[in-house]
Scaffold this active site. Sequence first.
Site, PDB file in Angstrom:
ATOM      1  CB  THR A 196       6.343 -77.942   6.320  1.00 32.08           C
ATOM      2  OG1 THR A 196       7.111 -78.108   5.136  1.00 32.08           O
ATOM      3  CG2 THR A 196       6.983 -76.915   7.211  1.00 32.08           C
ATOM      4  N   GLY A 224       4.879 -75.625   1.296  1.00 35.03           N
ATOM      5  CA  GLY A 224       5.578 -75.399   0.042  1.00 35.03           C
ATOM      6  C   GLY A 224       5.492 -73.955  -0.429  1.00 35.03           C
TER       7      GLY A 224
END
Length: 576
Positions: A385, A468
């Site tokens: 991400t 996460g």
Amino acid sequence: MSRPITAPRRGLALLALACALGLPLSAPAADRISGNAFATRSEVYAPHAIAATSHPLTTQIALDVMKAGGSAVDAAIAANAALGLMEPTGNGIGGDLFAIVWDPKTQKLYGYNGSGRSPKSLTLAEFQKRGLKDIPPHGPLPVTVPGTVDGWFALHERFGRKPMAENLAPAIRYARDGHPVHEVIAYYWNASVPRLSKWPGFKEQFTIDGRAPRTGEMWKNPNLADTLEQIAKGGRDAFYKGEIAHTIDAYFKANDGFLSYDDLAAHRGEWVEPVSTNYRGYDVWELPPNGQGIAALQILNLLEPYNLKSYGFGSVEHLHLFTEAKKLAFADRARWYADPAFSKSPVAKLISKDYAAQRRKLISMDKALREVQPATPKELDEGDTIYMTVADADGMMVSLIQSNYRGMGSGMAPPGLGFIFQDRGEQFVLKQGHPNSFAPGKRPFHTIIPAFVTKDGKPWLSFGVMGGAMQPQGHAQIVINLIDFGMNLQEAGDAPRLQHDGSTEPAGQATVMSDGGELDLETGFSYETVRELMRRGHSVRFAHGPYGGYQAIMVNPHGGYVGASESRKDGQAAGY
């Protein structure tokens, strides 16, 4: 990114140097080299506009856009497009996007959920026929519709000022001319190549003679440049209904996949109302499920009555209470967070002060919880991400997070398009009746979450911590570091972090925590604290790497903004 890989050797080298010099490592928020009570680097101050991203070149792109008259949203789109090129280990147009925008004209926050849905032709029975108990992390089966491009255009339609072609131009130029690969990105890229090279299109488009590009080596992606040019000319429909969509459809049909032209053509993200809780006078805002943002609000609600400031940063009480609150919040996360179109989540109750008071009774100051059950329906009755943030001279602030999920995603890279599809579908559960059970046309549980904080109805902080399950834990830690421990914006990110792992998960087989899980502690906490945590029943590990990536912009009460960037990554905060 679900479970970050071991950190680069740089962090170990810095630790070794500090030890060799006899420098203290346990001082709260201490510089990791000098031991002085300031952050690894200074906060960034700017009178007009500022950007904080995980790559220095994309930060500069965002500033250039705003200097040329673009809004913070224009700048965020331009930077995000370039990050898909420069940091494919964390994001790209094959992934999803979420954002929170502060609009100075209306003096309110707007939330956008840009997550895509599962293929309509793929069913739970298909997974069962294949004998699968979990959705695999790579290949065609975990692929869901990518929502990023649609998200760009939705944000731009409401808040953009510059033509989209101009916003995408810097990424197109760098894709054709090349750019040097940065250190942390090169590390993760190298780790991804062995796992993903078997999938069609990956090796041809994301390696140099079968290997990852090295630190400082020039990287070009002319295929992505062509794709972005089509989007710049044809708009979002060029991606979801045009030639690109037909190429994607043919690619998955030829490679045992289910994502189709019809899935792409039907996609639309949605504007959603951010939700909040008040923590010591500050309103902390997150987006509701199918994301996990409200877990951060639950953690803060559980911790608010405790005098964390008196305990002190890094104390056993601080770390113990935080870990126990996380366990309680994550038990609800596993049970109640899912696509609201398929399973209603009682958000208002979950983030209420009364519910927190009820659940707080389960916390003991002396003993770690080994098992935690989620709230029952009666008690509640009424998802690598990148994170980036941008603020412009007019007061608009953007908190944006975007991801391909696990590392570089599924490995599925359609020929000639220059991007990799996300593997977000891995977050579904292959169990009938679970709120996050796989179903056609459903959005999976999502880990990526942007955050925002207001004070007395005015913007105070735009921030995020990617990584996460670390993300809500990281959000809560940043808020606590700023409000309870009085750290500045850079110190709040540089301070050593903790991550609890092993809670019951809303994905995969959704196994239940029965042993209390594992507590990962970053270097910087005292051994006295570690020993006392173990006495209270915590299983403590020293893990390198899984502590997320932080960017933040705060409103400067004297005018302009303050910026901070993650010292564990390649990023930069800068302004003008």
